[in-house]
Design a protein around this motif. Structure first.
Motif, PDB file in Angstrom:
ATOM      1  N   LEU A 101       0.912  -1.023  -0.004  1.00  0.00           N
ATOM      2  CA  LEU A 101      -0.032  -0.123   0.035  1.00  0.00           C
ATOM      3  C   LEU A 101       0.824   1.316  -0.071  1.00  0.00           C
ATOM      4  CD1 LEU A 101      -2.856  -0.982   2.423  1.00  0.00           C
ATOM      5  CD2 LEU A 101      -3.037  -0.838  -0.048  1.00  0.00           C
ATOM      6  N   GLN A 102       2.002   1.217   0.702  1.00  0.00           N
ATOM      7  CA  GLN A 102       2.839   2.557   0.928  1.00  0.00           C
ATOM      8  C   GLN A 102       3.665   2.666  -0.345  1.00  0.00           C
ATOM      9  OE1 GLN A 102       5.168   2.850   4.345  1.00  0.00           O
ATOM     10  NE2 GLN A 102       3.590   3.058   5.636  1.00  0.00           N
ATOM     11  N   THR A 103       3.885   1.712  -0.946  1.00  0.00           N
ATOM     12  CA  THR A 103       4.550   1.883  -2.413  1.00  0.00           C
ATOM     13  C   THR A 103       3.664   2.205  -3.486  1.00  0.00           C
ATOM     14  OG1 THR A 103       5.903  -0.147  -1.832  1.00  0.00           O
ATOM     15  CG2 THR A 103       5.924   0.528  -3.872  1.00  0.00           C
ATOM     16  N   ILE A 104       2.238   1.660  -3.334  1.00  0.00           N
ATOM     17  CA  ILE A 104       1.478   2.141  -4.264  1.00  0.00           C
ATOM     18  C   ILE A 104       1.167   3.806  -4.067  1.00  0.00           C
ATOM     19  CG2 ILE A 104      -1.034   2.134  -5.235  1.00  0.00           C
ATOM     20  CD1 ILE A 104       0.757  -0.115  -6.084  1.00  0.00           C
ATOM     21  N   GLY A 120       2.012   9.219  -6.157  1.00  0.00           N
ATOM     22  CA  GLY A 120       2.305  10.710  -5.402  1.00  0.00           C
ATOM     23  C   GLY A 120       3.324  11.138  -6.734  1.00  0.00           C
ATOM     24  N   TRP A 121       4.234  10.230  -7.132  1.00  0.00           N
ATOM     25  CA  TRP A 121       5.177  10.697  -8.054  1.00  0.00           C
ATOM     26  C   TRP A 121       4.659  10.868  -9.540  1.00  0.00           C
ATOM     27  CZ3 TRP A 121       9.407  13.070  -7.344  1.00  0.00           C
ATOM     28  CH2 TRP A 121      10.159  12.681  -6.366  1.00  0.00           C
ATOM     29  N   ILE A 122       3.640  10.036  -9.815  1.00  0.00           N
ATOM     30  CA  ILE A 122       2.773  10.390 -10.993  1.00  0.00           C
ATOM     31  C   ILE A 122       2.298  11.803 -10.951  1.00  0.00           C
ATOM     32  CG2 ILE A 122       0.763   9.576 -12.306  1.00  0.00           C
ATOM     33  CD1 ILE A 122       1.645   6.567 -11.720  1.00  0.00           C
TER      34      ILE A 122
END
Length: 169
Positions: free
Chosen positions: A30-33, A38-40
């Protein structure tokens, strides 16, 4: 000898993050997603602005038209931000080198306190303690020592002692 610290005590002293612990796969996923989304969101507006310049045919189909004013403004921004990045990098690198130089050459070699003043303070404190609690040798040899109520130190005892001795804080 240094006291040994258990792993639990270290975890209480330091900050720990469940993301980097073993297992916790759902949390990591979940944190990676969230990080990728966020970067997108950070990169997408730049792609949206650059799309008419990179691929004008696709932009024209999506009714995105490039005007000369926009191109000139975008070029100005790229040049300005590039120059500012270089200037800020030079300033930060210069300040870091200056800080490291001062830390290495001045702070370690320069005496940070006045030894004569420190010696006067030690002498004043030792004299006051000898008057109030007895000689130092006797104090060190005694296993237990009870302080009488009139021997207690005031909260501003040291400040007043230094002021009378001429070596204020």
């Amino acid at each position: 000898m240094k006291p040994k610290i258990t792993r639990e005590e270290v975890e209480q002293l330091l900050v720990s993050d469940a993301y980097f612990e073993k297992k916790n796969y759902v949390l990591k996923f979940l944190q990676t997603i969230v990080a990728i989304i966020g970067w997108i969101c950070v990169i997408l507006p730049f792609i949206w602005l650059l799309l008419p310049f990179i691929s004008p045919k696709k932009a024209w189909k999506n009714h995105l038209v490039v005007y000369k004013d926009e191109l000139q403004t975008l070029k100005f921004l790229v040049v300005f931000l590039s120059i500012m990045f270089v200037m800020i990098a030079i300033v930060y690198i210069g300040l870091t080198l200056r800080n490291n130089f001062h830390f290495k050459n001045l702070l370690h070699k320069k005496i940070q306190y006045d030894e004569e003043r420190l010696e006067k303070r030690r002498h004043l404190l030792n004299k006051a303690f000898d008057e109030r609690f007895g000689p130092e040798e006797v104090r060190k040899e005694v296993c237990s020592y009870s302080v009488k109520e009139e021997q207690n130190l005031d909260t501003d005892f040291v400040r007043n002692l230094y002021k009378k001795g001429g070596v204020e804080l």
